[in-house]
Design a protein around this motif. Structure first.
Motif, PDB file in Angstrom:
ATOM      1  N   HIS A 121       0.672  -1.084   0.374  1.00 55.92           N
ATOM      2  CA  HIS A 121      -0.075  -0.099   0.017  1.00 55.92           C
ATOM      3  C   HIS A 121       0.834   1.612   0.056  1.00 55.92           C
ATOM      4  O   HIS A 121       2.166   1.364   0.245  1.00 55.92           O
ATOM      5  CB  HIS A 121      -0.607  -0.420   1.094  1.00 55.92           C
ATOM      6  CG  HIS A 121      -1.924  -1.283   1.204  1.00 55.92           C
ATOM      7  ND1 HIS A 121      -2.727  -1.109   0.678  1.00 55.92           N
ATOM      8  CD2 HIS A 121      -1.830  -2.227   2.222  1.00 55.92           C
ATOM      9  CE1 HIS A 121      -3.612  -2.730   1.110  1.00 55.92           C
ATOM     10  NE2 HIS A 121      -2.797  -3.297   1.697  1.00 55.92           N
ATOM     11  N   GLU A 122       0.309   2.653   0.144  1.00 50.87           N
ATOM     12  CA  GLU A 122       0.663   3.544   0.397  1.00 50.87           C
ATOM     13  C   GLU A 122       0.595   3.443   1.399  1.00 50.87           C
ATOM     14  O   GLU A 122       0.292   3.620   2.251  1.00 50.87           O
ATOM     15  CB  GLU A 122      -0.065   4.397  -0.229  1.00 50.87           C
ATOM     16  CG  GLU A 122       1.040   6.090  -0.593  1.00 50.87           C
ATOM     17  CD  GLU A 122       1.641   6.220  -2.141  1.00 50.87           C
ATOM     18  OE1 GLU A 122       2.009   6.925  -2.440  1.00 50.87           O
ATOM     19  OE2 GLU A 122       1.945   5.445  -2.866  1.00 50.87           O
ATOM     20  N   ALA A 123       2.246   4.076   2.079  1.00 51.63           N
ATOM     21  CA  ALA A 123       2.378   4.503   3.169  1.00 51.63           C
ATOM     22  C   ALA A 123       3.350   5.750   3.617  1.00 51.63           C
ATOM     23  O   ALA A 123       3.520   6.170   2.646  1.00 51.63           O
ATOM     24  CB  ALA A 123       3.157   3.588   4.102  1.00 51.63           C
ATOM     25  N   ALA A 124       3.342   5.990   4.966  1.00 55.26           N
ATOM     26  CA  ALA A 124       3.755   7.382   5.560  1.00 55.26           C
ATOM     27  C   ALA A 124       4.448   7.670   6.722  1.00 55.26           C
ATOM     28  O   ALA A 124       3.594   6.487   7.348  1.00 55.26           O
ATOM     29  CB  ALA A 124       2.132   8.699   5.926  1.00 55.26           C
ATOM     30  N   LEU A 125       5.230   7.000   6.364  1.00 56.56           N
ATOM     31  CA  LEU A 125       6.160   7.545   7.614  1.00 56.56           C
ATOM     32  C   LEU A 125       6.281   9.143   8.099  1.00 56.56           C
ATOM     33  O   LEU A 125       6.931  10.012   7.374  1.00 56.56           O
ATOM     34  CB  LEU A 125       7.673   6.835   7.612  1.00 56.56           C
ATOM     35  CG  LEU A 125       8.367   6.505   8.631  1.00 56.56           C
ATOM     36  CD1 LEU A 125       8.808   5.224   8.963  1.00 56.56           C
ATOM     37  CD2 LEU A 125       9.930   7.797   8.716  1.00 56.56           C
ATOM     38  N   GLU A 126       6.941   9.487   9.523  1.00 59.85           N
ATOM     39  CA  GLU A 126       6.361  10.550   9.689  1.00 59.85           C
ATOM     40  C   GLU A 126       8.132  10.739  11.302  1.00 59.85           C
ATOM     41  O   GLU A 126       7.946   9.945  11.673  1.00 59.85           O
ATOM     42  CB  GLU A 126       5.809  11.445  10.538  1.00 59.85           C
ATOM     43  CG  GLU A 126       5.342  12.804  10.555  1.00 59.85           C
ATOM     44  CD  GLU A 126       6.372  12.806  12.424  1.00 59.85           C
ATOM     45  OE1 GLU A 126       6.390  14.436  12.786  1.00 59.85           O
ATOM     46  OE2 GLU A 126       6.200  12.529  13.584  1.00 59.85           O
ATOM     47  N   VAL A 127       8.730  11.825  10.715  1.00 57.58           N
ATOM     48  CA  VAL A 127      10.354  11.855  11.854  1.00 57.58           C
ATOM     49  C   VAL A 127      10.347  12.746  11.967  1.00 57.58           C
ATOM     50  O   VAL A 127       9.900  13.634  11.330  1.00 57.58           O
ATOM     51  CB  VAL A 127      11.423  10.951  11.502  1.00 57.58           C
ATOM     52  CG1 VAL A 127      12.710  11.354  11.906  1.00 57.58           C
ATOM     53  CG2 VAL A 127      11.175  10.233  10.683  1.00 57.58           C
ATOM     54  N   ASP A 128       9.889  13.525  13.753  1.00 62.18           N
ATOM     55  CA  ASP A 128      10.447  14.492  14.035  1.00 62.18           C
ATOM     56  C   ASP A 128      11.438  14.653  15.390  1.00 62.18           C
ATOM     57  O   ASP A 128      12.055  13.420  15.490  1.00 62.18           O
ATOM     58  CB  ASP A 128       9.296  15.172  14.797  1.00 62.18           C
ATOM     59  CG  ASP A 128       8.817  14.183  15.409  1.00 62.18           C
ATOM     60  OD1 ASP A 128       9.393  13.578  16.661  1.00 62.18           O
ATOM     61  OD2 ASP A 128       7.263  13.815  15.463  1.00 62.18           O
ATOM     62  N   HIS A 129      11.671  16.105  15.792  1.00 61.51           N
ATOM     63  CA  HIS A 129      13.205  16.245  16.790  1.00 61.51           C
ATOM     64  C   HIS A 129      12.358  17.408  17.514  1.00 61.51           C
ATOM     65  O   HIS A 129      11.838  18.047  17.407  1.00 61.51           O
ATOM     66  CB  HIS A 129      13.919  16.428  16.049  1.00 61.51           C
ATOM     67  CG  HIS A 129      15.259  16.642  17.028  1.00 61.51           C
ATOM     68  ND1 HIS A 129      15.725  15.782  18.480  1.00 61.51           N
ATOM     69  CD2 HIS A 129      15.803  18.152  17.878  1.00 61.51           C
ATOM     70  CE1 HIS A 129      16.100  16.272  19.139  1.00 61.51           C
ATOM     71  NE2 HIS A 129      16.111  17.854  18.831  1.00 61.51           N
ATOM     72  N   ILE A 130      12.040  17.570  18.525  1.00 61.04           N
ATOM     73  CA  ILE A 130      11.236  18.812  19.465  1.00 61.04           C
ATOM     74  C   ILE A 130      12.722  19.057  20.289  1.00 61.04           C
ATOM     75  O   ILE A 130      14.281  18.432  21.537  1.00 61.04           O
ATOM     76  CB  ILE A 130      10.502  18.349  20.163  1.00 61.04           C
ATOM     77  CG1 ILE A 130       9.584  17.550  19.227  1.00 61.04           C
ATOM     78  CG2 ILE A 130       9.829  19.422  21.000  1.00 61.04           C
ATOM     79  CD1 ILE A 130       8.487  18.370  18.321  1.00 61.04           C
ATOM     80  N   ASP A 131      12.959  20.085  20.564  1.00 58.76           N
ATOM     81  CA  ASP A 131      14.029  21.124  21.427  1.00 58.76           C
ATOM     82  C   ASP A 131      12.941  21.829  22.403  1.00 58.76           C
ATOM     83  O   ASP A 131      13.196  22.838  22.366  1.00 58.76           O
ATOM     84  CB  ASP A 131      14.959  21.364  20.726  1.00 58.76           C
ATOM     85  CG  ASP A 131      15.925  22.541  22.075  1.00 58.76           C
ATOM     86  OD1 ASP A 131      15.514  22.142  23.216  1.00 58.76           O
ATOM     87  OD2 ASP A 131      16.984  23.058  21.443  1.00 58.76           O
ATOM     88  N   ASP A 132      12.214  20.995  23.045  1.00 61.03           N
ATOM     89  CA  ASP A 132      11.802  21.722  24.581  1.00 61.03           C
ATOM     90  C   ASP A 132      11.950  23.182  24.802  1.00 61.03           C
ATOM     91  O   ASP A 132      11.654  23.860  25.142  1.00 61.03           O
ATOM     92  CB  ASP A 132      11.103  20.653  25.994  1.00 61.03           C
ATOM     93  CG  ASP A 132       9.865  19.787  24.863  1.00 61.03           C
ATOM     94  OD1 ASP A 132       9.270  20.801  24.105  1.00 61.03           O
ATOM     95  OD2 ASP A 132       9.721  19.623  25.335  1.00 61.03           O
ATOM     96  N   ALA A 133      13.603  22.831  25.501  1.00 60.35           N
ATOM     97  CA  ALA A 133      14.262  23.944  26.519  1.00 60.35           C
ATOM     98  C   ALA A 133      13.984  25.290  25.605  1.00 60.35           C
ATOM     99  O   ALA A 133      14.170  26.912  25.544  1.00 60.35           O
ATOM    100  CB  ALA A 133      15.524  23.721  26.520  1.00 60.35           C
ATOM    101  N   PHE A 134      14.296  25.250  24.400  1.00 63.80           N
ATOM    102  CA  PHE A 134      14.480  26.307  22.775  1.00 63.80           C
ATOM    103  C   PHE A 134      12.962  26.506  22.687  1.00 63.80           C
ATOM    104  O   PHE A 134      13.153  27.220  21.390  1.00 63.80           O
ATOM    105  CB  PHE A 134      15.351  26.413  22.061  1.00 63.80           C
ATOM    106  CG  PHE A 134      16.495  26.529  22.853  1.00 63.80           C
ATOM    107  CD1 PHE A 134      16.936  28.051  23.489  1.00 63.80           C
ATOM    108  CD2 PHE A 134      17.567  25.901  23.031  1.00 63.80           C
ATOM    109  CE1 PHE A 134      18.223  27.986  23.992  1.00 63.80           C
ATOM    110  CE2 PHE A 134      18.683  26.123  24.181  1.00 63.80           C
ATOM    111  CZ  PHE A 134      19.272  26.978  24.331  1.00 63.80           C
TER     112      PHE A 134
END
Length: 243
Positions: free
Chosen positions: A156-169
């Protein structure tokens, strides 16, 4: 009693580095500060700060409070008490900028990270699963059990999401990859992915198969706060495995 002086002959060079030391060193690097600068802010010796960063030190609460203030963070963050809390509870940064990422930067960010979320449809309902992935020759690949949720994307058509969060800033980035997913059946193709994997699957038991996603659409955004330091790309973590 713990002191703010570097240990002498009683120090154990082979003692494992503590989580506190890793967090303190990473935070110092994010702020672009030297050990001498942080030590001066924390009213401690550079030698003791080096010991805290590189060995299994157990500082008293007085030093931890000064170190947290010097690093513009909290004792809870330094000691890992917020590790299991969800990211993003902080306030928005001052005058944040939203930048659109090009394909080259999206691939760069994907290749230096290791955990993403793949979206699938199970029993006519949407579902999202975390996967530990690797990037190889224009595809995103992860290992999973044949009957698991992440395996349902195959064909099937797939979606993959990646992220990075810097809460300090209050800044971070996210990348979304969309494309056809398939099971890797060839022996040599599977072995090539095994050789390029950065770690073993997080979930044991064996019986894994490789799933690849070949993105036909790759988009990304970065939220940046002017004046805030940008963490080194290599600090985002790498790996390959399976849920």
């Amino acid at each position: 009693m713990t002191t703010d002086k570097a240990p002498g002959s009683g120090a154990r060079p082979g003692q494992p580095r503590s989580d506190l030391g890793r967090r303190a060193a990473l935070r110092r690097q994010q702020l672009g500060l030297t050990r001498e600068e942080v030590a001066a802010r924390a009213a401690a010796s550079p030698g003791y700060l080096q010991y805290v960063e590189e060995h299994g030190a157990e500082p008293d609460i007085g030093f931890l409070l000064r170190l947290a203030a010097a690093l513009d963070t909290t004792v809870a963050d330094l000691t890992g008490r917020t590790t299991d809390l969800p990211e993003g509870p902080g306030k928005a940064g001052a005058h944040p900028e939203v930048l659109v990422l090009g394909p080259a930067e999206c691939w760069e960010l994907l290749s230096t990270h290791g955990v993403g979320r793949v979206a699938v449809t199970l029993d006519d309902a949407p579902a999202v699963f975390p996967v530990n992935y690797t990037v190889a020759e224009g595809v995103i690949a992860y290992r999973t059990h044949a009957n698991s949720g992440p395996a349902a994307v195959a064909g099937h058509e797939a979606a993959l999401e990646v992220d990075h969060i810097d809460d300090a800033f209050s800044q971070g980035w996210s990348v979304l990859a969309v494309g056809p997913a398939e099971v890797v059946t060839g022996f040599y193709a599977s072995r090539a992915l095994e050789e390029q994997a950065y770690s073993a699957p997080w979930v044991g038991g064996g019986g894994y198969q490789w799933i690849t996603i070949r993105p036909t659409r790759l988009t990304g955004r970065r939220i940046r706060v002017p004046g805030a330091p940008v963490p080194p790309t290599g600090d985002t973590g790498r790996g390959s495995g399976a849920r």
